[in-house]
Design a protein around this motif. Sequence first.
Motif, PDB file in Angstrom:
ATOM      1  N   GLY A   1       1.029  -1.331   0.054  1.00  0.00           N
ATOM      2  CA  GLY A   1      -0.127   0.151  -0.030  1.00  0.00           C
ATOM      3  C   GLY A   1       0.731   1.308  -0.103  1.00  0.00           C
ATOM      4  N   VAL A   2       1.889   1.458   0.818  1.00  0.00           N
ATOM      5  CA  VAL A   2       2.678   2.610   0.849  1.00  0.00           C
ATOM      6  C   VAL A   2       3.494   2.675  -0.485  1.00  0.00           C
ATOM      7  CG1 VAL A   2       4.755   3.534   2.051  1.00  0.00           C
ATOM      8  CG2 VAL A   2       3.013   2.288   3.279  1.00  0.00           C
ATOM      9  N   LEU A   3       3.970   1.489  -0.875  1.00  0.00           N
ATOM     10  CA  LEU A   3       4.595   1.396  -2.192  1.00  0.00           C
ATOM     11  C   LEU A   3       3.637   2.092  -3.396  1.00  0.00           C
ATOM     12  CD1 LEU A   3       6.910   0.912  -4.475  1.00  0.00           C
ATOM     13  CD2 LEU A   3       5.781  -1.323  -4.593  1.00  0.00           C
ATOM     14  N   GLY A   4       2.386   1.737  -3.408  1.00  0.00           N
ATOM     15  CA  GLY A   4       1.304   2.082  -4.505  1.00  0.00           C
ATOM     16  C   GLY A   4       1.065   3.750  -4.309  1.00  0.00           C
ATOM     17  N   ALA A   5       1.047   4.136  -2.913  1.00  0.00           N
ATOM     18  CA  ALA A   5       0.784   5.382  -2.737  1.00  0.00           C
ATOM     19  C   ALA A   5       1.877   6.423  -3.142  1.00  0.00           C
ATOM     20  CB  ALA A   5       0.704   5.635  -1.103  1.00  0.00           C
TER      21      ALA A   5
END
Length: 340
Positions: free
Chosen positions: A205-209
């Motif tokens: 999720g953090v990577l996607g953001a």
Amino acid sequence: MTTDGHRGRLLRARRIGVVRTDRLGDMVLTLPMFAALRARCPEAELHLLCRRYAVPLAEGLSIVDRIHSVDELPHGISSVLDSERFDVVFLPHMRGSDCWNVRRAGVPLRVGSAYRWYSWLLNHRIRDHRSEARFHEAEYNTRLIESVLGEKVPTVLQRPRVDAVAAARLAERLSEKGVGPGSDLIVLHPGTGGSSYDWPAERFGVLGAALAGEPRVRVVVTGIESERALCEEVVRAGGPPAAAVSLCGELDLTEMIALLDRATMLAANSTGVLHVAAALGTPVLGFYPLSASHSPARWGPYTSRAVVVSPPADQPDAMELITVEAALSAARRLLSETAR
């Protein structure tokens, strides 16, 4: 029969079967066998024996003459063996029952591993220890053909057909979620179905953001229905709802193929979807442990359009040691290289 006799049997074969009844990724990595067989046995009928859910990966490929969904037949693989009368059957993924049925059907040339207790049921046995990961899994499969022919054959992933109707359904689903046709799609696929060690969902999720901060980029999270909670964790970790949309449990395989074909990049653990993306030519960021049974040397994306990120060598399965910073750096490098 001698090895030379086996070679002649294969080159003269009228009907050849390949049995592959396990996972999606395994199917992707088996289909190169058909390209190699078609090149060396152009007059033979080439048959694939598989499970129904994997059929879209081979459907429409000119190198496959017949596809048999053995899980839909009353007697499974036996129904096909009794009706088709194969000259040669390859068993890249061996099960004792399949080997027994192939022998019972009187198939003249039966090809598979030498390292199963039931390998005596075959008459051409290959002495490859796949667990040693000396070759990629796709190459282990084509090596079955090489062993019979006594010569090298190419190993080339086969691009699945993108179904136009499925692509239209996908576009409609994305539009309903506010994702337009001009978006650059980054697909995050955090699950593995238990086939490997996972990079933590929160870090996906953090990577996607971080990637969604780029112009026109939209992040799409995918998975099967049983992975819904995992996908929701990825979406939550990514921040505001606009940062990512979830299609978890909403896509069949034809729609997943269409999504991966449209995607700018896939980020995934070691799982079948990663190999589908590689076959489509979509750039792949893969998260892999380094232990022998899950090694990227054997199971990594079989494409030059990929980057693999792994834990330190002294803690080969500690996926939590892969930082978001390392993943983000790898993703940006991959996107830059493939854009050129």
